[in-house]
Design a protein around this motif. Sequence first.
Motif, PDB file in Angstrom:
ATOM      1  N   THR A 479     -40.878 -13.462  -0.539  1.00  0.00           N
ATOM      2  CA  THR A 479     -39.571 -12.878  -0.841  1.00  0.00           C
ATOM      3  C   THR A 479     -39.175 -11.839   0.206  1.00  0.00           C
ATOM      4  O   THR A 479     -38.026 -11.796   0.668  1.00  0.00           O
ATOM      5  N   GLU A 480     -40.151 -11.021   0.582  1.00  0.00           N
ATOM      6  CA  GLU A 480     -39.898 -10.021   1.625  1.00  0.00           C
ATOM      7  C   GLU A 480     -39.476 -10.689   2.935  1.00  0.00           C
ATOM      8  O   GLU A 480     -38.510 -10.273   3.597  1.00  0.00           O
ATOM      9  N   GLY A 481     -40.185 -11.746   3.312  1.00  0.00           N
ATOM     10  CA  GLY A 481     -39.826 -12.480   4.528  1.00  0.00           C
ATOM     11  C   GLY A 481     -38.478 -13.159   4.414  1.00  0.00           C
ATOM     12  O   GLY A 481     -37.732 -13.269   5.395  1.00  0.00           O
ATOM     13  N   GLY A 482     -38.141 -13.608   3.178  1.00  0.00           N
ATOM     14  CA  GLY A 482     -36.846 -14.241   2.975  1.00  0.00           C
ATOM     15  C   GLY A 482     -35.693 -13.283   3.217  1.00  0.00           C
ATOM     16  O   GLY A 482     -34.689 -13.637   3.848  1.00  0.00           O
ATOM     17  N   ALA A 489     -31.090 -15.086   9.509  1.00  0.00           N
ATOM     18  CA  ALA A 489     -30.984 -16.249  10.393  1.00  0.00           C
ATOM     19  C   ALA A 489     -29.995 -17.272   9.832  1.00  0.00           C
ATOM     20  O   ALA A 489     -29.223 -17.885  10.583  1.00  0.00           O
ATOM     21  N   MET A 490     -30.002 -17.473   8.519  1.00  0.00           N
ATOM     22  CA  MET A 490     -29.082 -18.446   7.925  1.00  0.00           C
ATOM     23  C   MET A 490     -27.645 -17.932   7.952  1.00  0.00           C
ATOM     24  O   MET A 490     -26.705 -18.718   8.122  1.00  0.00           O
ATOM     25  N   ILE A 491     -27.465 -16.633   7.782  1.00  0.00           N
ATOM     26  CA  ILE A 491     -26.106 -16.073   7.859  1.00  0.00           C
ATOM     27  C   ILE A 491     -25.551 -16.252   9.271  1.00  0.00           C
ATOM     28  O   ILE A 491     -24.382 -16.618   9.458  1.00  0.00           O
ATOM     29  N   ARG A 492     -26.427 -16.030  10.277  1.00  0.00           N
ATOM     30  CA  ARG A 492     -25.978 -16.243  11.662  1.00  0.00           C
ATOM     31  C   ARG A 492     -25.641 -17.706  11.916  1.00  0.00           C
ATOM     32  O   ARG A 492     -24.820 -18.035  12.782  1.00  0.00           O
ATOM     33  N   VAL A 528     -29.890 -25.604  17.412  1.00  0.00           N
ATOM     34  CA  VAL A 528     -30.513 -24.301  17.690  1.00  0.00           C
ATOM     35  C   VAL A 528     -30.721 -23.535  16.387  1.00  0.00           C
ATOM     36  O   VAL A 528     -31.801 -22.970  16.139  1.00  0.00           O
ATOM     37  N   ALA A 529     -29.691 -23.503  15.534  1.00  0.00           N
ATOM     38  CA  ALA A 529     -29.819 -22.823  14.248  1.00  0.00           C
ATOM     39  C   ALA A 529     -30.893 -23.484  13.384  1.00  0.00           C
ATOM     40  O   ALA A 529     -31.680 -22.796  12.709  1.00  0.00           O
ATOM     41  N   TYR A 530     -30.925 -24.805  13.418  1.00  0.00           N
ATOM     42  CA  TYR A 530     -31.966 -25.545  12.670  1.00  0.00           C
ATOM     43  C   TYR A 530     -33.363 -25.089  13.104  1.00  0.00           C
ATOM     44  O   TYR A 530     -34.229 -24.834  12.268  1.00  0.00           O
ATOM     45  N   VAL A 532     -34.193 -22.248  14.716  1.00  0.00           N
ATOM     46  CA  VAL A 532     -34.423 -20.818  14.463  1.00  0.00           C
ATOM     47  C   VAL A 532     -34.754 -20.570  12.993  1.00  0.00           C
ATOM     48  O   VAL A 532     -35.714 -19.853  12.666  1.00  0.00           O
ATOM     49  N   VAL A 533     -33.979 -21.144  12.096  1.00  0.00           N
ATOM     50  CA  VAL A 533     -34.226 -20.958  10.658  1.00  0.00           C
ATOM     51  C   VAL A 533     -35.586 -21.532  10.269  1.00  0.00           C
ATOM     52  O   VAL A 533     -36.343 -20.924   9.498  1.00  0.00           O
ATOM     53  N   GLY A 534     -35.927 -22.686  10.802  1.00  0.00           N
ATOM     54  CA  GLY A 534     -37.233 -23.281  10.515  1.00  0.00           C
ATOM     55  C   GLY A 534     -38.379 -22.403  10.968  1.00  0.00           C
ATOM     56  O   GLY A 534     -39.389 -22.258  10.266  1.00  0.00           O
ATOM     57  N   GLU A 535     -38.218 -21.769  12.140  1.00  0.00           N
ATOM     58  CA  GLU A 535     -39.282 -20.914  12.676  1.00  0.00           C
ATOM     59  C   GLU A 535     -39.460 -19.647  11.837  1.00  0.00           C
ATOM     60  O   GLU A 535     -40.592 -19.252  11.521  1.00  0.00           O
ATOM     61  N   VAL A 536     -38.353 -18.993  11.453  1.00  0.00           N
ATOM     62  CA  VAL A 536     -38.488 -17.755  10.682  1.00  0.00           C
ATOM     63  C   VAL A 536     -39.010 -18.050   9.266  1.00  0.00           C
ATOM     64  O   VAL A 536     -39.768 -17.250   8.692  1.00  0.00           O
ATOM     65  N   ALA A 537     -38.618 -19.193   8.700  1.00  0.00           N
ATOM     66  CA  ALA A 537     -39.155 -19.574   7.392  1.00  0.00           C
ATOM     67  C   ALA A 537     -40.654 -19.826   7.483  1.00  0.00           C
ATOM     68  O   ALA A 537     -41.433 -19.401   6.620  1.00  0.00           O
TER      69      ALA A 537
END
Length: 581
Positions: A479-482, A489-492, A528-530, A532-537
């Motif tokens: 949750t903290e990481g989310g 990242a998803m908002i961006r 790129v967004a795909y 980035v979001v995958g990496e941070v998740a």
Amino acid sequence: MSAEKSTHSLDKQATPIESEHVEVLPVEPPRNEKYDSHGATDLETGDGGAYSTHSLHFIFTVIGCSFALCGSQIFPLLYLTLTTTVAKELNAQDLTIWLFTASYIAMGALAPFIGPLADLIGRKSLFNIGLLVSVVGSVVCAATPNAPGFIAGQILLGAGAVTQELLAIAVIAEIVPTSRRPLYAVIALSSIIPWSPGSLYANWMTQSSWRWIGCTLALWNALTLAILVIFYRPPPRVNSLGLSRRELIARIDFVGGALLTIGLVFVLLALSWGGQQYAWTSAHVLSFLLLGFALMFAFVAWEFFGAKYPLFPRRIVKAPRPFFCMLFVIFAAGINYVPLVVFWPIEGIAVFGADHHQNGIYTLPIGIGILGGAILSAFLLHLFKKHITLVMTMFCVMQTVASASLAAVDPHNVATAIPAICFALIGVGGVLVPNQVIITVLTPPDLIASVTALTVALRAQTQVIGLAIFYNRFVAKVTEGGYKLVAPAMIRAGVYDPDVIFNLVEGMSAVPYSTIARGIPELMADPVAYQVVGEVALQSFAAAFKLIYYITIAFGVPACVAAAFMGDVGKYMDENVAVKL
């Protein structure tokens, strides 16, 4: 000369008088020291080694017990690796912790009663009831349309499994000489070998439907029930001859069992709520936590000072030092079992992006490693009876070091995790099951089921508490990481709906990121967004798993110390047989 005498004892045919000496002993008044729960005298006679490995009843009893032990071990192997998948399909992610723990709560609650009851009234009727309950539980899990039904099925499976495991170990332990118990543990465990890739089978069945798992378990337990009904014919229990049904029931400590079970549920609720639904300092969490521990302390006080016939009589401990050291090792191994069996399959999906087919391969070490460790450990204990402490310490060190090493794996390369997960599982398997067999050597023969119940209850209850601790910390960290990583990242990337963000993070515990992302147009439209979001998740989940593996050190290191100071157990392993079939 002594060796010749021992060999003669094994080969001779027991006369009717000898058999009566062990199995048809009249019950004396309750204050007789042999049956006084607070006395120090124990029943050490037995058949002196008179047992026949060529008897059809003996052979099929061992096979039936082996199948029953197998059934008790494969049901969590098949279901635990898919709990998040089941929760998602039943639309019950908020009940995930209960889907995980329902069976273990049932096991921990019933084990204290099953052991003493089996020592009083005998094994067969309880064995048959336990197997029948397992069949019903399997059918319920396969047919249920909702999460409460699945939880009910898991409770029934847990109740049946604890009966199967406890009585399978107890029956095999009492029908063979104490010196051969580790060898027969190897034989009993051998039926699990075809099921050792159980996590692979489960994931492959899930590609059609996870409900096939319940059908498979029902057929296996029904076959086991048929074997034991036909071939297992134990003599009357020494403890129960001459006692009425009311007197038998009066010797079961319902008060102690209720205190222990309610205390455990309260602690589980507090650990599940803390930091999630309520703050750790809230009245909800603190009241349930304090009340739970108070009830557990009340259970200990009641057993020592209040119960006339405690669940675990004091004379159950013949050798205090190795006995309590083994209990602590079982306690620690039971907790460290959780991240390897429950969270490694989730890590395979959330971090390494596995689908069910791939995750079945990634989780292969779970069944094979635990079974291999148990068989290897039991065989070494049979070969090196004078070095039991060394063998146990070796497996404790293996599980501790390997579990901690998982914190250092590369989240982009699953190959870096495989060696550590294999050694950790071998270590856990080498500690849990063989210790449950060896501890029967340190107990009077008429209390074998009671001490087995103690070890099973301890393991189940520590796994419930351990799962609550690990799951709480895992959810908090994810949750903290989310909030810190995934949401920005998803908002961006142009995703502003909080439900979509929440469902992505929650769903990754059961479905790969690549699958979830297909349903989010903003991510699919921007590579790129795909990425980035995958990496941070991935990083959010990787940090949560790293924390879990660090926690295992706190339990593993004390277990290593306890194993090293166990003392000489080999001197208690002789040719005595508690029950002759």
